[in-house]
Motif scaffolding. Structure first.
Motif, PDB file in Angstrom:
ATOM      1  N   GLU A  65       0.831  -1.207   0.000  1.00 45.58           N
ATOM      2  CA  GLU A  65       0.000   0.000   0.000  1.00 45.58           C
ATOM      3  C   GLU A  65       0.866   1.259   0.000  1.00 45.58           C
ATOM      4  OE1 GLU A  65      -3.588   2.113   2.622  1.00 45.58           O
ATOM      5  OE2 GLU A  65      -2.640   0.257   3.326  1.00 45.58           O
ATOM      6  N   GLU A  66       1.915   1.241   0.826  1.00 50.43           N
ATOM      7  CA  GLU A  66       2.828   2.382   0.868  1.00 50.43           C
ATOM      8  C   GLU A  66       3.545   2.561  -0.466  1.00 50.43           C
ATOM      9  OE1 GLU A  66       5.485   1.701   4.113  1.00 50.43           O
ATOM     10  OE2 GLU A  66       4.136   2.584   5.610  1.00 50.43           O
ATOM     11  N   MET A  67       3.901   1.467  -1.120  1.00 53.96           N
ATOM     12  CA  MET A  67       4.595   1.540  -2.402  1.00 53.96           C
ATOM     13  C   MET A  67       3.699   2.118  -3.487  1.00 53.96           C
ATOM     14  SD  MET A  67       6.646  -2.103  -2.385  1.00 53.96           S
ATOM     15  CE  MET A  67       7.612  -1.746  -3.853  1.00 53.96           C
ATOM     16  N   ARG A  68       2.421   1.774  -3.429  1.00 55.68           N
ATOM     17  CA  ARG A  68       1.490   2.279  -4.443  1.00 55.68           C
ATOM     18  C   ARG A  68       1.189   3.761  -4.260  1.00 55.68           C
ATOM     19  NH1 ARG A  68      -2.511  -2.849  -3.685  1.00 55.68           N
ATOM     20  NH2 ARG A  68      -1.761  -4.173  -5.394  1.00 55.68           N
ATOM     21  N   GLU A  69       1.220   4.225  -3.027  1.00 56.70           N
ATOM     22  CA  GLU A  69       0.742   5.575  -2.702  1.00 56.70           C
ATOM     23  C   GLU A  69       1.490   6.688  -3.461  1.00 56.70           C
ATOM     24  OE1 GLU A  69       0.180   9.297  -0.819  1.00 56.70           O
ATOM     25  OE2 GLU A  69       2.047   8.176  -0.677  1.00 56.70           O
ATOM     26  N   PRO A  70       2.826   6.684  -3.576  1.00 53.21           N
ATOM     27  CA  PRO A  70       3.499   7.776  -4.296  1.00 53.21           C
ATOM     28  C   PRO A  70       3.463   7.634  -5.816  1.00 53.21           C
ATOM     29  CG  PRO A  70       4.967   6.691  -2.691  1.00 53.21           C
ATOM     30  CD  PRO A  70       3.804   5.800  -2.922  1.00 53.21           C
ATOM     31  N   LEU A  71       3.018   6.467  -6.311  1.00 53.40           N
ATOM     32  CA  LEU A  71       3.106   6.201  -7.743  1.00 53.40           C
ATOM     33  C   LEU A  71       2.330   7.197  -8.605  1.00 53.40           C
ATOM     34  CD1 LEU A  71       4.372   4.365  -9.834  1.00 53.40           C
ATOM     35  CD2 LEU A  71       2.402   2.832  -9.616  1.00 53.40           C
ATOM     36  N   PRO A  72       1.088   7.572  -8.242  1.00 50.80           N
ATOM     37  CA  PRO A  72       0.384   8.558  -9.083  1.00 50.80           C
ATOM     38  C   PRO A  72       1.139   9.885  -9.189  1.00 50.80           C
ATOM     39  CG  PRO A  72      -1.151   7.454  -7.611  1.00 50.80           C
ATOM     40  CD  PRO A  72       0.222   7.050  -7.171  1.00 50.80           C
ATOM     41  N   SER A  73       1.755  10.320  -8.094  1.00 56.91           N
ATOM     42  CA  SER A  73       2.510  11.577  -8.122  1.00 56.91           C
ATOM     43  C   SER A  73       3.730  11.452  -9.016  1.00 56.91           C
ATOM     44  CB  SER A  73       2.943  11.965  -6.702  1.00 56.91           C
ATOM     45  OG  SER A  73       1.824  12.225  -5.891  1.00 56.91           O
ATOM     46  N   LEU A  74       4.419  10.319  -8.927  1.00 55.25           N
ATOM     47  CA  LEU A  74       5.594  10.098  -9.758  1.00 55.25           C
ATOM     48  C   LEU A  74       5.211  10.040 -11.233  1.00 55.25           C
ATOM     49  CD1 LEU A  74       8.577   9.464 -10.171  1.00 55.25           C
ATOM     50  CD2 LEU A  74       8.078   7.064  -9.662  1.00 55.25           C
ATOM     51  N   THR A  75       4.145   9.322 -11.539  1.00 56.27           N
ATOM     52  CA  THR A  75       3.678   9.220 -12.920  1.00 56.27           C
ATOM     53  C   THR A  75       3.273  10.590 -13.456  1.00 56.27           C
ATOM     54  OG1 THR A  75       2.891   6.972 -12.525  1.00 56.27           O
ATOM     55  CG2 THR A  75       2.003   8.116 -14.447  1.00 56.27           C
ATOM     56  N   ALA A  76       2.566  11.352 -12.631  1.00 53.73           N
ATOM     57  CA  ALA A  76       2.145  12.693 -13.050  1.00 53.73           C
ATOM     58  C   ALA A  76       3.351  13.594 -13.303  1.00 53.73           C
ATOM     59  CB  ALA A  76       1.236  13.304 -11.985  1.00 53.73           C
ATOM     60  N   LEU A  77       4.358  13.488 -12.458  1.00 48.19           N
ATOM     61  CA  LEU A  77       5.566  14.290 -12.638  1.00 48.19           C
ATOM     62  C   LEU A  77       6.250  13.988 -13.959  1.00 48.19           C
ATOM     63  CD1 LEU A  77       7.116  14.228  -9.052  1.00 48.19           C
ATOM     64  CD2 LEU A  77       6.741  16.293 -10.413  1.00 48.19           C
ATOM     65  N   LEU A  78       6.450  12.708 -14.232  1.00 50.03           N
ATOM     66  CA  LEU A  78       7.204  12.302 -15.417  1.00 50.03           C
ATOM     67  C   LEU A  78       6.409  12.439 -16.705  1.00 50.03           C
ATOM     68  CD1 LEU A  78       9.039   9.131 -14.042  1.00 50.03           C
ATOM     69  CD2 LEU A  78      10.034  11.372 -14.510  1.00 50.03           C
ATOM     70  N   GLN A  79       5.128  12.130 -16.661  1.00 48.24           N
ATOM     71  CA  GLN A  79       4.352  12.095 -17.890  1.00 48.24           C
ATOM     72  C   GLN A  79       3.569  13.375 -18.155  1.00 48.24           C
ATOM     73  OE1 GLN A  79       1.907   8.560 -17.863  1.00 48.24           O
ATOM     74  NE2 GLN A  79       3.640   7.199 -18.215  1.00 48.24           N
ATOM     75  N   THR A  80       3.253  14.115 -17.111  1.00 54.94           N
ATOM     76  CA  THR A  80       2.420  15.302 -17.300  1.00 54.94           C
ATOM     77  C   THR A  80       3.159  16.587 -16.964  1.00 54.94           C
ATOM     78  OG1 THR A  80       0.451  13.996 -16.761  1.00 54.94           O
ATOM     79  CG2 THR A  80       0.234  16.390 -16.697  1.00 54.94           C
ATOM     80  N   GLU A  81       3.594  16.720 -15.713  1.00 56.74           N
ATOM     81  CA  GLU A  81       4.182  17.995 -15.286  1.00 56.74           C
ATOM     82  C   GLU A  81       5.453  18.324 -16.051  1.00 56.74           C
ATOM     83  OE1 GLU A  81       5.285  20.493 -11.223  1.00 56.74           O
ATOM     84  OE2 GLU A  81       4.341  18.512 -11.084  1.00 56.74           O
ATOM     85  N   MET A  82       6.328  17.333 -16.238  1.00 59.19           N
ATOM     86  CA  MET A  82       7.560  17.599 -16.974  1.00 59.19           C
ATOM     87  C   MET A  82       7.256  17.979 -18.428  1.00 59.19           C
ATOM     88  SD  MET A  82      10.248  17.397 -15.034  1.00 59.19           S
ATOM     89  CE  MET A  82      11.591  17.206 -16.183  1.00 59.19           C
ATOM     90  N   SER A  83       6.273  17.302 -19.027  1.00 57.77           N
ATOM     91  CA  SER A  83       5.888  17.615 -20.407  1.00 57.77           C
ATOM     92  C   SER A  83       5.317  19.025 -20.503  1.00 57.77           C
ATOM     93  CB  SER A  83       4.859  16.603 -20.915  1.00 57.77           C
ATOM     94  OG  SER A  83       5.419  15.310 -20.968  1.00 57.77           O
ATOM     95  N   HIS A  84       4.471  19.385 -19.533  1.00 55.70           N
ATOM     96  CA  HIS A  84       3.916  20.737 -19.512  1.00 55.70           C
ATOM     97  C   HIS A  84       5.018  21.782 -19.322  1.00 55.70           C
ATOM     98  CE1 HIS A  84      -0.418  19.345 -18.279  1.00 55.70           C
ATOM     99  NE2 HIS A  84      -0.126  19.075 -19.519  1.00 55.70           N
ATOM    100  N   HIS A  85       5.971  21.451 -18.465  1.00 55.40           N
ATOM    101  CA  HIS A  85       7.065  22.381 -18.210  1.00 55.40           C
ATOM    102  C   HIS A  85       7.882  22.603 -19.481  1.00 55.40           C
ATOM    103  CE1 HIS A  85       9.827  24.562 -15.522  1.00 55.40           C
ATOM    104  NE2 HIS A  85      10.793  24.068 -16.283  1.00 55.40           N
ATOM    105  N   VAL A  86       8.185  21.515 -20.188  1.00 60.01           N
ATOM    106  CA  VAL A  86       8.955  21.629 -21.429  1.00 60.01           C
ATOM    107  C   VAL A  86       8.171  22.442 -22.460  1.00 60.01           C
ATOM    108  CG1 VAL A  86       9.887  20.345 -23.389  1.00 60.01           C
ATOM    109  CG2 VAL A  86      10.288  19.517 -21.064  1.00 60.01           C
TER     110      VAL A  86
END
Length: 223
Positions: A65-86
């Motif tokens: 459960e703890e391992m799953r919890e940060p995954l959405p934030s990590l995915t959003a960072l790499l796939q969405t936020e970084m792309s938006h930033h670029v």
């Protein structure tokens, strides 16, 4: 204890961070362009390490459960936020290659390595406390700027930055961050050795945020 105790512990540093001259000039549309461009390039590098920190949170987890919890934030960072930033940086004439090739400024190195080192030496709570000034602070700044009558939106070249961090999506993310952090801190007495150590981690990371703004200001050049 909760996140408000962390902020209360370093009120002066928090004010210097959330009311920094960089933020004030940005709100008025008066921030030097070169200062902003330097900030954008360093923020790209920061976000890469920020993503590494969320990956570290998974590594530091014990339960599934703890391992799953940060995954959405990590995915959003790499796939969405970084792309938006670029994409956003592209509107300022900066390419992903430009930013990848940019040397890390001293403030960027100090801040990102402090967060990662804190996470490596401590546990998930230490890590998320070190990450909190960024996740919470930008949301607070966005709220303050949108609510401030002195903030200029019309014709402001930095309007999209203000609306991003003051907008519903980022504010919802900040609320999630606060909820997670408060749950981690709930059983820790503020005046315990553990509580005071977490306050010091938060304070140091907040001071790093002040330095991050300042390194942008220091890059100002005549236009």
């Amino acid at each position: 204890m909760d996140h408000k105790d962390l902020i209360q512990y370093c009120q002066q540093d928090w004010a210097e961070y959330t009311e920094h001259e960089f933020v004030i000039q940005l709100a008025h549309g008066e921030l030097n362009k070169h200062a902003y461009l330097h900030y954008l390039k360093q923020d790209f590098l920061f976000l890469k390490h920020y993503s590494r920190a969320y990956a570290l949170a998974i590594y530091k987890s014990v339960t599934l459960e703890e391992m799953r919890e940060p995954l959405p934030s990590l995915t959003a960072l790499l796939q969405t936020e970084m792309s938006h930033h670029v994409a956003y940086c592209g509107t300022w004439g900066l390419t992903e290659r430009d930013m990848e090739a940019e040397p890390e400024d001293f403030g960027t190195v100090s801040y990102t390595r402090y967060v990662l080192d804190t996470g490596m030496a401590g546990d998930r709570t230490d890590l998320f406390v070190a990450l909190a000034p960024c996740a919470i602070g930008y949301g607070v700044i966005g709220q303050q700027l949108l609510a401030n009558n002195e903030t200029i939106l019309e014709g402001n070249p930095y309007r999209s930055w203000i609306e991003l961090y003051g907008g519903e999506e980022f504010q919802a993310g900040m609320a999630t961050t606060i909820e997670r952090l408060d749950a981690m801190l709930k059983e820790i007495p503020l005046n315990s050795q553990r509580g005071q150590r977490l306050c010091e981690i938060f304070k140091t990371a907040t001071r790093m945020e002040v330095a991050f703004w300042q390194q942008g200001m220091n890059a100002a050049q005549p236009i």
